[in-house]
Design a protein around this motif. Structure first.
Motif, PDB file in Angstrom:
ATOM      1  N   LEU A  77       0.822  -1.206   0.000  1.00 26.26           N
ATOM      2  CA  LEU A  77       0.000   0.000   0.000  1.00 26.26           C
ATOM      3  C   LEU A  77       0.859   1.260   0.000  1.00 26.26           C
ATOM      4  CD1 LEU A  77      -3.136  -0.597   2.236  1.00 26.26           C
ATOM      5  CD2 LEU A  77      -2.693  -1.234  -0.128  1.00 26.26           C
ATOM      6  N   LEU A  87      -7.027   2.713  -4.533  1.00 28.53           N
ATOM      7  CA  LEU A  87      -7.127   1.397  -3.913  1.00 28.53           C
ATOM      8  C   LEU A  87      -8.584   0.981  -3.787  1.00 28.53           C
ATOM      9  CD1 LEU A  87      -6.074  -1.009  -2.102  1.00 28.53           C
ATOM     10  CD2 LEU A  87      -6.210   0.597  -0.166  1.00 28.53           C
ATOM     11  N   VAL A  89     -10.507  -2.183  -1.894  1.00 25.84           N
ATOM     12  CA  VAL A  89     -10.483  -3.390  -1.068  1.00 25.84           C
ATOM     13  C   VAL A  89     -11.823  -4.085  -1.271  1.00 25.84           C
ATOM     14  CG1 VAL A  89     -10.301  -4.320   1.265  1.00 25.84           C
ATOM     15  CG2 VAL A  89      -8.889  -2.362   0.586  1.00 25.84           C
ATOM     16  N   ALA A  93     -12.378  -7.896   4.146  1.00 29.33           N
ATOM     17  CA  ALA A  93     -11.202  -7.204   4.688  1.00 29.33           C
ATOM     18  C   ALA A  93     -10.983  -7.595   6.139  1.00 29.33           C
ATOM     19  CB  ALA A  93     -11.372  -5.691   4.563  1.00 29.33           C
ATOM     20  N   SER A 111      -2.537  -1.543   9.168  1.00 28.22           N
ATOM     21  CA  SER A 111      -3.234  -1.711   7.891  1.00 28.22           C
ATOM     22  C   SER A 111      -4.294  -0.641   7.702  1.00 28.22           C
ATOM     23  CB  SER A 111      -3.885  -3.096   7.822  1.00 28.22           C
ATOM     24  OG  SER A 111      -2.914  -4.112   7.849  1.00 28.22           O
ATOM     25  N   GLU A 115      -4.511   2.220   4.709  1.00 27.80           N
ATOM     26  CA  GLU A 115      -5.694   2.423   3.872  1.00 27.80           C
ATOM     27  C   GLU A 115      -6.232   3.848   4.019  1.00 27.80           C
ATOM     28  OE1 GLU A 115      -8.572  -0.587   4.788  1.00 27.80           O
ATOM     29  OE2 GLU A 115      -7.163  -2.230   4.456  1.00 27.80           O
ATOM     30  N   HIS A 119      -7.914   6.911   1.537  1.00 28.08           N
ATOM     31  CA  HIS A 119      -9.251   7.459   1.790  1.00 28.08           C
ATOM     32  C   HIS A 119      -9.194   8.979   1.956  1.00 28.08           C
ATOM     33  CE1 HIS A 119     -13.395   7.561   2.993  1.00 28.08           C
ATOM     34  NE2 HIS A 119     -13.106   8.070   4.183  1.00 28.08           N
ATOM     35  N   TYR A 124      -9.983   5.830  -2.507  1.00 25.86           N
ATOM     36  CA  TYR A 124     -10.269   4.591  -1.791  1.00 25.86           C
ATOM     37  C   TYR A 124     -11.707   4.158  -2.024  1.00 25.86           C
ATOM     38  CZ  TYR A 124     -10.436   1.391   2.259  1.00 25.86           C
ATOM     39  OH  TYR A 124     -10.560   0.292   3.079  1.00 25.86           O
ATOM     40  N   ARG A 126     -14.357   0.634  -1.168  1.00 30.26           N
ATOM     41  CA  ARG A 126     -14.468  -0.619  -0.421  1.00 30.26           C
ATOM     42  C   ARG A 126     -15.752  -1.337  -0.779  1.00 30.26           C
ATOM     43  NH1 ARG A 126     -12.782  -1.716   5.747  1.00 30.26           N
ATOM     44  NH2 ARG A 126     -13.949  -3.581   5.141  1.00 30.26           N
ATOM     45  N   TYR A 149     -11.062   5.812   9.809  1.00 28.11           N
ATOM     46  CA  TYR A 149     -10.798   6.441   8.515  1.00 28.11           C
ATOM     47  C   TYR A 149     -10.940   7.958   8.550  1.00 28.11           C
ATOM     48  CZ  TYR A 149     -10.745   1.767   6.531  1.00 28.11           C
ATOM     49  OH  TYR A 149     -10.428   0.462   6.243  1.00 28.11           O
TER      50      TYR A 149
END
Length: 372
Positions: A77, A87, A89, A93, A111, A115, A119, A124, A126, A149
């Motif tokens: 990442l 990214l 995901v 997750a 992690s 991420e 975001h 980002y 998801r 986040y």
């Protein structure tokens, strides 16, 4: 077959996928419909995407399949962030059939922090999967996940449609889903699977360190699942499907193993027809392919090698990211940038912190093949 594989298979099969072709196709169609309300423009020459799935973040105990992979995931990442990638995901997750959300979030903060950088910059996306399906509820996301986040609103979706073009010339669409659609939705099997994994499989893992997430586990199930996904998308002209869920990498509708065998066959035929100088180069390429295939097949038993035979002459419409929870610590994902799509593995063959490109193809040529 090893004792570990036998026990893992027996228990994982109790909590494993239950689905039919009909239930899967109906759910895929519904996810496709929803995705048309969640579209993202994708310029194949200028935009960059990295797709990862199936991390199964846990509690950093022996039941946590992600603990061996987190370092490679965070390293990857950081690389993609610096290179300007976005990214996605793509579900599972967090391993929320075995652990509580608060435990997972507190134990894997590195992690989440990696991420969050994507975001914060609006790079980002998801999806939710079957093992983190609680994120389908926006109120649950706001209460439990949003604090990790920051202030920027976090939305987690079932499906997303990338509208691909090449220099403003429309090419087609790429449907992103987790890939569990149509599974564990009959007779309360979803709750039974969770109970098995939380109350039986998790304690076994804590005591033994056994894992369901080797590339060898349930290969026949993956083959059948992949074929249903392929057969659905092949009837959608101009549509590429990228999923996760099975933990088995697929590139352009071929498993990685099938692709290696095909390349070896071509290289073997070429050796006899080339000049001496070119022959030396081709022999070197042949040896590298043979070594990679030997490494891969070392993870499969004879039954699984037989079960992973490819479809005949498939269209390049189905891709699978693999997973970020392999027992050996490797992770796989799919890159899309500068007009190419690539299946990559972290780390490389020498354990260096960089991607190993396993397969690569032109996105424009893929869409041309699908629109013929």
């Amino acid at each position: 077959m090893s004792k570990q594989n036998f026990i893992a298979r027996a228990l994982c099969s109790l909590g494993g996928d239950k689905y039919t072709k009909e239930s899967t196709e109906a759910s895929l169609q519904d996810a496709f419909r929803k995705a048309q309300n969640n579209t993202v423009h994708f310029d194949i020459q200028n935009d960059k995407w990295i797709l990862f799935s199936d991390l199964h973040k846990g509690a950093k105990n022996r039941a946590d399949d992600f603990r061996r992979c987190e370092e490679h995931y965070v390293t990857a990442l950081n690389h993609y962030f610096k290179e300007g990638y976005s990214l996605c995901v793509m579900g599972d997750a967090e391993e929320l059939w075995e652990e509580f959300p608060g435990t997972v979030i507190s134990k894997t903060n590195a992690s989440f922090a990696a991420e969050k950088r994507f975001h914060d910059e609006g790079r980002y996306l998801r999806l939710w999967g079957n093992h983190d399906e609680i994120w389908a509820n926006s109120k649950t996301v706001a209460r439990l996940l949003q604090p990790s986040y920051g202030q920027r609103h976090l939305s987690i979706l079932e499906s997303i449609l990338l509208e691909a073009d090449d220099r403003a010339q429309p090419l087609g669409n790429i449907l992103l889903i987790h890939g569990h659609q149509g599974t564990q939705n009959e007779g309360g099997n979803n709750d039974f699977s969770k109970w098995i994994l939380h109350n039986i499989w998790r304690p076994v893992q804590v005591l033994t360190g056994f894992s369901c997430n080797t590339p060898a586990t349930d290969w026949r199930l993956r083959r059948d699942r992949d074929k249903i996904l392929y057969q659905w998308v092949v009837n959608k002209p101009g549509l590429v499907l990228i999923a996760g869920h099975t933990h088995a990498p697929v590139f352009a509708s071929y498993t990685h193993r099938a692709r290696l065998i095909s390349k070896l066959s071509t290289a073997r035929a070429n050796i006899e027809t080339l000049s001496e100088e070119r022959r030396t180069e081709e022999i070197h390429r042949f040896d590298k392919l043979s070594s990679e295939l030997q490494t891969l097949e070392g993870k499969l038993d004879a039954e699984e090698r037989q079960a992973s035979e490819p479809l005949e002459n498939p269209l390049p419409c189905y891709f699978n990211t693999g997973c970020c929870s392999f027992e050996d610590g490797d992770i796989t994902g799919i890159e899309m940038s500068v007009g190419k799509i690539r299946l990559v593995r972290w780390p490389d063959d020498n354990d260096n912190p960089r991607p190993k490109v396993l397969q690569e193809d032109s996105l424009k040529e893929i869409f041309q093949a699908l629109n013929q």
